[in-house]
Scaffold this motif. Structure first.
Motif: not given
Length: 512
Positions: A371-387
């Motif tokens: 998340l700090d490196q920008g490799l993951l995003q918290t939104e959209p929520k569903d995408n974050f959860l699926e990942t």
């Protein structure tokens, strides 16, 4: 003056009770709760299954001006509650849920000022457009049904429950009624804090259901457990529910029971399609099934008074959950039986579920770094959860992580919350492991089982029923069925609902 006012309230409430619901008298505890609600107090009510908790907010709905907003955990439960109100002629009751067509949801919101009762999930309640409409509506009573979910699910599985206090504040602090069948002292404190209950009145009725006999049966392995279950189902009064810890066990047991007993049997779990679950539930409620093998996804709010048997094929992780589930037996007051089968192999299930509630330390650290490196995003929520789930995290663990990271301010690094996340995980694990220890102690207790759980809820045993528990000399013979196995339909006569539906459709095609 106050006495006259209270007398008038009681008279009006009795009129509603009789004219709307057809009852002559309030049951134990109901009027006390209703009275406190009408006087504007926050109320926490712990009332046993089948005691008529819904009356405690339905009667005030006819005596207060405005909307009674009921936060309910399950779609099926909401639909059933609306259906029950419709049966008494109430047309101003609706439910808002995610399965509704957007246009239908819009129509409900447009007519919200004409409604008397609105059932809604905590997730739906948090949607900005819905909350905005409710803020322009006079909410006379804020009801949290199955309030133990605030503590049981809120911290991990459904964190939207933890925002109910904020929502209540935005609605102008209407009186809040929290109702449940079981909540130990820790859970009650948790609920009161999470809902910000103020000047709260409490009604704490006994968790004991004296008409439900209790048996714990220790066996060597799962094979012996299956054999004993089949023998039990061939002898005792039904219908019955068999609770399993895992989805595959519900399917395996349903097949074994069908093959060896000829009973009308089906399975139910959260991995099934919602339409299939609803059909199976309706079959059980309509008396078309003798036995339902299910996970804990089934049962909350189920209105079937003649369930005679509740079996735990594996034990649940908390005493609260256990009493909730066995409390679904014999709501009509007749004799019921609760049987828990135990083998040492079973201990891996609740311990494993506790581990699955949280991300392991490696995943926790890796997600924060990405998340700090920008490799993951918290939104959209569903995408974050699926990942996260794609990487092996459970749905609960993924939701836990989302709730932790979504609140991190933009100026802070995500990795800065690592130690705090570790602390939260450690504390919650300790609580859940302590709950599990209580359940194990119950299983291994050599004293009266009823006295054991009453002591856990800080109750004194007032009455020991004749049919109490295995530690008090209870035998299975006391629960022989009303019909012999020979009178029951044979397995070859039994068809699952899918097969029956296919045959019906084929028949209708030929008729055309």
């Amino acid at each position: 003056m106050e006495l006259r006012d209270e007398t008038q309230k009681l008279k009006r409430a009795h009129v509603i009770l009789k004219e709307k619901f057809g009852y002559e008298q309030f049951r134990a505890g109901q009027w006390q709760v209703i009275q406190d609600v009408l006087n504007g107090h926050d109320v926490f009510a712990m009332m046993p299954t089948g005691s008529g908790k819904s009356i405690c907010y339905e009667v005030p709905g006819y005596l207060m001006e405005g909307l009674v907003l009921i936060i309910s955990p399950l779609l099926s439960l909401m639909e059933d509650q609306v259906h029950q109100l419709r049966k008494i002629g109430e047309k101003q009751a609706r439910a808002l849920n995610g399965l509704m067509h957007p246009q239908e949801r819009k129509r409900v919101l447009q007519k919200i000022n004409t409604l008397r009762f609105l059932f809604i999930s905590p997730e739906m309640l948090r949607q900005p457009q819905i909350l905005a409409v409710l803020q322009r509506t006079k909410v006379s009573l804020f009801v949290v049904d199955e309030a133990h979910c605030v503590s049981q699910w809120g911290h991990d599985f459904r964190p939207d429950y933890l925002y109910l206090a904020q929502i209540k504040a935005k609605l102008g602090y209407p009186p809040c009624l929290a109702v449940t069948a079981t909540a130990d002292e820790r859970v009650r404190v948790d609920i009161a804090r999470a809902l910000d209950l103020r000047d709260v009145r409490q009604l704490l009725m006994s968790v004991d259901r004296s008409n439900i006999a209790l048996i714990v049966k220790k066996v060597m392995d799962n094979s012996e457990k299956v054999d004993q279950l089949i023998q039990l189902l061939s002898k005792v009064r039904l219908p019955g529910i068999v609770y399993c810890a895992a989805r595959d066990w519900t399917e395996r047991l349903a097949e074994q029971i069908r093959l060896h007993t000829g009973l009308r049997t089906a399975y139910y779990h959260g991995g099934m399609d919602a339409v299939d679950r609803r059909k199976i539930q309706n079959q059980f409620l309509d008396g078309e099934l003798d036995v339902l093998c299910c996970t804990n996804a089934f049962g909350m709010g189920i209105n079937k008074p003649d369930i005679r048997l509740v079996v735990h094929f594996q034990f649940p992780g908390t005493m609260n959950a256990y009493l909730q589930e066995i409390g679904r037996a014999s709501r009509d007051g007749k004799q019921g039986l609760a049987v828990l089968y135990y083998t040492e192999q079973d201990e891996r299930y609740p311990s494993g579920f506790i581990d699955m509630n949280f991300p392991d330390d490696t995943m926790l650290h890796q997600v924060l770094v990405e998340l700090d490196q920008g490799l993951l995003q918290t939104e959209p929520k569903d995408n974050f959860l699926e990942t996260l789930q794609g990487r092996g995290a459970s749905e609960t663990a993924a939701r836990f992580l989302y709730e932790q990271v979504r609140a991190v301010p933009r100026e802070k690094r995500f990795l800065s919350i690592l130690d705090e996340c570790r602390r939260i995980i450690r504390e919650r694990r300790i609580i859940q492991m302590n709950d599990l220890k209580v359940m194990k102690d119950y299983i291994n207790s050599n004293t009266c089982r009823r006295a054991f759980y009453q002591s856990f809820y800080k109750e004194k045993q007032q009455h020991k029923p004749k049919l109490c528990c295995d530690q008090c000399g209870l035998q299975f013979d006391a629960f022989s069925g009303e019909e012999s196995p020979e009178d029951r339909p044979h397995s070859e006569q039994i068809l699952e609902w899918r097969a029956r539906l296919t045959l019906l459709l084929k028949g209708s095609d030929h008729e055309k």
